[in-house]
Scaffold this active site. Structure first.
Site, short mmCIF file in Angstrom:
data_model
loop_
_atom_site.label_atom_id
_atom_site.label_comp_id
_atom_site.label_asym_id
_atom_site.label_seq_id
_atom_site.Cartn_x
_atom_site.Cartn_y
_atom_site.Cartn_z
N TYR A 155 19.77 13.06 30.78
CA TYR A 155 20.41 13.39 32.08
C TYR A 155 21.90 12.90 32.12
O TYR A 155 22.41 12.94 33.41
CB TYR A 155 19.53 12.53 33.10
N LYS A 221 9.41 7.60 22.47
CA LYS A 221 8.94 8.51 21.59
C LYS A 221 9.70 7.98 20.33
O LYS A 221 10.56 8.84 19.73
CB LYS A 221 9.57 9.95 22.09
N ASP A 299 10.49 11.00 33.97
CA ASP A 299 10.45 12.06 34.95
C ASP A 299 9.10 12.76 34.51
O ASP A 299 8.42 13.15 35.74
CB ASP A 299 11.61 13.15 34.41
#
Ligand code: NAP
Length: 409
Positions: A155, A221, A299
């Site tokens: 982002y 992740k 998100d």
């Protein structure tokens, strides 16, 4: 003490501690589309709760600041400097949804606000209200607060269009590091810093301690993106172990040192890989209570969790920095319903509840939460919830707010 004739004052901070005057000035951005409908309802509910809880001892003096379409129409600026100055000065704000201007300029006003004020933690509580229809069998087991890193990751806005001179240059540079990237690729950059990761995890653990939450889970992740997502997880554990050792125990220590049984009163800190976390939250939701995660994971996760408890129409949120905080409805402007007094104001009202908690005005926030739950249980709801319930009474936005107020008394 009565504040009726007292002048409203600003929130201030000293040594990281908030000072809230009993009559406090708070700016609001009503938002575009259905924003004015839900803002009117929210203001009514917040003012009523404060009045009932504190008589005349506490009060909010609302001051409007402009952003979005309304700002553009009157100032030709989507986010006027005056708004930025006022929010900076007054420290908190509450906002409705904003139209994202298309065709250049600021990409998203919401992202811009987060970046300008360094609102690094996006906080989204996910709570089930009895009576709301859910796609899962036991939505009442979901009781979570998600802390999503809010200013970096993909982002950060560093993206280069395919075949641009920047993209070509980056591809050439990567070649010198021995990495082949196909020509004609668009390039996006994912910065994850130690500083931003640590301050986010710190906030999540502080919240868990203050609110007696039993588990903090670092979601990442890191198995694939070792130096960004994996590093987030490592830095998270560093904060937990180095700064909160009196309060926490890691899952690893529980199995290695404590025979699989967590010491009483300690907050468990564990981590989960993001894809696993999506299924964990569906099948073992009661085992999680606070999640700290990177921007993109957060998100996705927060919308997926909100869906489990009845959808975005009632999901509240806050963007919080060290001193400045903006509380906001998490859904968009739903422009097709604008000015119809139709949509659910729940998301913004519950964001207002978060704001009252932030101010330390807990009596008022509890009144609203209880009355909100009672109203939903009575099946007196707006169209979005009414269509999913049998035997519900359909209310307009304003009527829903009035019913919540009725249920406070
Ligand atoms: P949206 O405004 O969230 O609306 C999508 C659908 O969600 C609506 O048609 C409605 O579904 C449901 N919905 C949204 N708010 C609701 C409410 N308060 N009560 C009941 N149902 C509600 O999403 P969008 O149409 O994709 O986006 C419209 C604009 O909002 C865009 O300009 C977008 O950029 C902006 N946006 C702003 C924010 C923000 O300011 N935080 C966030 C997201 C999007 P049904 O029609 O099925 O009932």
């Amino acid at each position: 003490m009565t504040t009726t004739n007292t002048k409203a004052e600003k929130i201030s901070f000293k040594d990281g501690k908030i000072f809230v005057p009993s009559k406090v000035i708070i700016p609001f951005i009503e938002g575009d589309g259905t924003g004015p409908d839900i803002w009117r309802a929210t203001k009514k509910v917040l003012d009523a709760a404060i009045k009932i809880a504190y008589k005349d001892e506490k009060e909010i003096e609302w001051v409007e600041v402009l952003a979005g379409q309304k700002a553009f129409d009157s100032t030709k600026d989507w986010l006027p400097q005056d708004t930025i100055n006022k929010v900076k000065d007054l420290k908190i704000a509450i906002k409705g949804p904003l139209t994202t201007p298309t065709g250049g300029g600021i990409r998203s006003l919401n992202v811009a606000l987060r970046q300008i004020f360094d609102l690094y933690a996006c906080v989204r509580p996910i709570t089930y209200f009895e009576g709301i229809s859910s796609p899962v069998k036991t939505p009442e087991k979901v009781n979570l607060v998600i802390f999503r890193e809010n200013v970096e990751d993909v982002y950060s806005g560093i993206e280069f269009k395919k075949d641009s001179k920047e993209a070509t240059k980056v591809i050439d540079l990567l070649k010198t590091f021995g990495h082949e990237v196909r020509n004609g690729s668009g390039i996006g950059i994912k910065p994850i810093s130690e500083f931003c990761s640590k301050r986010l995890v710190r906030k999540a653990i502080q919240y868990a301690i203050k609110n007696k939450r039993p588990v903090v889970t670092l979601v990442h992740k890191g198995n694939i993106m070792k130096f960004t997502e994996g590093a987030f997880c490592e830095w998270g554990y560093e904060v937990a172990k180095n700064e909160f050792s009196d309060f926490i125990v890691t899952e690893e220590a529980i199995s290695k040192k404590y025979n699989g049984k967590a010491p009483v009163g300690k907050i468990i800190v564990n981590d989960r890989i993001a894809d696993n976390m999506f299924q964990q939250l569906l099948i073992r939701s009661s085992e999680y209570s606070v999640i700290a995660t990177t921007n993109l994971n957060g998100d996705y996760l927060s919308d997926a969790c909100a869906a489990q408890v009845g959808g975005l129409g009632i999901a509240p949120g806050a963007n919080i920095g060290d001193e400045i905080a903006i509380f906001e409805a998490t859904h968009g402007t739903a422009p097709k319903y604008a000015n119809q007094d139709k949509v659910n104001p729940g998301s913004m009202i519950l964001s207002g509840v978060m704001m009252l908690d932030y101010l330390g005005w807990d009596e008022a926030s509890k009144l609203i939460t209880k009355a909100f739950a009672k109203t939903v249980k009575q099946k007196r709801v707006t169209y979005d919830l009414e269509r999913q319930m049998t035997g519900a009474t359909l209310l307009k936005t304003s009527q829903f707010a009035d019913t919540i107020i009725e249920n406070m008394n």
